[in-house]
Design an enzyme around this catalytic site. Sequence first.
Site, PDB file in Angstrom:
ATOM      1  N   SER A   1       8.762 -35.811 -12.245  1.00 37.68           N
ATOM      2  CA  SER A   1       9.642 -34.848 -12.899  1.00 37.68           C
ATOM      3  C   SER A   1      10.085 -33.793 -11.905  1.00 37.68           C
ATOM      4  CB  SER A   1       8.914 -34.176 -14.064  1.00 37.68           C
ATOM      5  OG  SER A   1       9.699 -33.159 -14.639  1.00 37.68           O
TER       6      SER A   1
ATOM      7  N   TYR B   1       1.130 -29.849 -17.258  1.00 36.62           N
ATOM      8  CA  TYR B   1       2.189 -30.850 -17.089  1.00 36.62           C
ATOM      9  C   TYR B   1       2.778 -30.766 -15.688  1.00 36.62           C
ATOM     10  CZ  TYR B   1       6.581 -33.367 -17.724  1.00 36.62           C
ATOM     11  OH  TYR B   1       7.624 -34.242 -17.584  1.00 36.62           O
TER      12      TYR B   1
END
Length: 268
Positions: free
Chosen positions: A144, A157
């Site tokens: 990401s 995350y």
Amino acid sequence: MSLPVPHPDARAVVTGASHGIGEALASELAARGHNLIITSRREELLNDLAGRLTDRHNVTVEVRPADLADAAQRAELRDELATRNISVLCANAGAATIGPVAQLDAAGERALVQLNAAGVHDLVLAVLPGMLERRSGGILMSGSTAGNAPIPNNATYAATKAFVNSFSESLHHEVRGSGVHVTLLAPGPVRTFTVESVDEATSSRLVPDYLWVSGEHAAKAALDGLARNKTRVVPGGPAKIMSLTNQYAPRRISVPIIGRVYGQLAGL
């Protein structure tokens, strides 16, 4: 070299295949003629996807329901994949939490690390020896742009995606020239990715429409990039700008700003 051509005995594996980018990756691979192993926690959604892909593309689709945050279930899938002819691995399963770490469920945060980081690492190590022996294969890891910098209120995350980003790009260079392709998919906001604690209206208000990409667009860009053995694929122009900004902007400036945005997503 391109990716391995589809073969009756080979399988392309997609984790997190029940929705979002994972479903789109499975659909794109099936359209390209690859037989599949698809996995996620939700068996009924996997069975539905398997039926649709088999009918539409005349491919074999094996369903493996598993929670990759669970070490025992992950080990069962890992051990099977180590014995199979795996042509492509899309290590895509992942989840996110929003909010201050101290206010989040500790067990849930530990599970997030297992799913996002250990789950990717375990399955890559399972299929890599066979690919190197055959001098053929493709490994796509879903990281990401969030892994490019610290993100307060999204700490676990962001940290797990930083692991995936670094692991993927490191492995890409380690196996260069071996016939095995390794590519990182590092998208920005994706329409089909959801966080349970964030409602759609809030995310739409805080993240402009032009920043979003579809799961289908991300999947096609990722597999095209994997075929060319690109190091990193960042789908969408705005996401590329975000990626560069996260990597190179002074963190004393960027991190508090990003943290405030995620704090608003968390309703703080």
